[in-house]
Design a protein around this motif. Sequence first.
Motif, mmCIF file in Angstrom:
data_model
loop_
_atom_site.group_PDB
_atom_site.id
_atom_site.type_symbol
_atom_site.label_atom_id
_atom_site.label_comp_id
_atom_site.label_asym_id
_atom_site.label_seq_id
_atom_site.Cartn_x
_atom_site.Cartn_y
_atom_site.Cartn_z
ATOM 1 N N MET A 31 0.811 -1.213 0.000
ATOM 2 C CA MET A 31 0.000 0.000 0.000
ATOM 3 C C MET A 31 0.841 1.258 0.000
ATOM 4 O O MET A 31 0.345 2.329 -0.344
ATOM 5 C CB MET A 31 -0.928 0.011 1.211
ATOM 6 N N ASN A 73 -3.900 -4.922 6.375
ATOM 7 C CA ASN A 73 -3.265 -5.322 5.130
ATOM 8 C C ASN A 73 -4.097 -6.345 4.357
ATOM 9 O O ASN A 73 -4.074 -6.364 3.125
ATOM 10 C CB ASN A 73 -1.875 -5.887 5.406
ATOM 11 N N ASN A 76 -6.440 -4.309 2.508
ATOM 12 C CA ASN A 76 -5.855 -3.142 1.840
ATOM 13 C C ASN A 76 -6.584 -1.865 2.248
ATOM 14 O O ASN A 76 -6.966 -1.045 1.411
ATOM 15 C CB ASN A 76 -5.874 -3.319 0.323
#
Length: 115
Positions: A31, A73, A76
């Motif tokens: 990211m 994560n 995202n």
Amino acid sequence: QVQLVESGGGSVQAGGSLRLSCAISGSLVSMGTVGWYYRPPGKEREVVAEISDNGRTTYGVSVEGRFSISRDNAKNTVVLGMHNLKSEDTAVYYCRQRIANDINWGQGIQVTVSA
């Protein structure tokens, strides 16, 4: 073809809380550094909080101790927890992603705090 989709926001009374989410899609790698910026009426955008791909966080002085930025994560997603909101926090909030020198912005989302 990175896309940043913001959600959350709205109107609350002073002292309340909101949770802003920034969902990022289209990235081929991590990211990167993701931050929240806000733009009060008549002013330029200012940084609220940022979180790096390694989890390092920074905060603007005005929100230190009240806001918290975190990552998910698996989804995202970057989340900005906003607590003890003040009328001065009223602004349009933008999610921003930086990977190397590439910058991507969300469309912005309104946060309104009434006294």
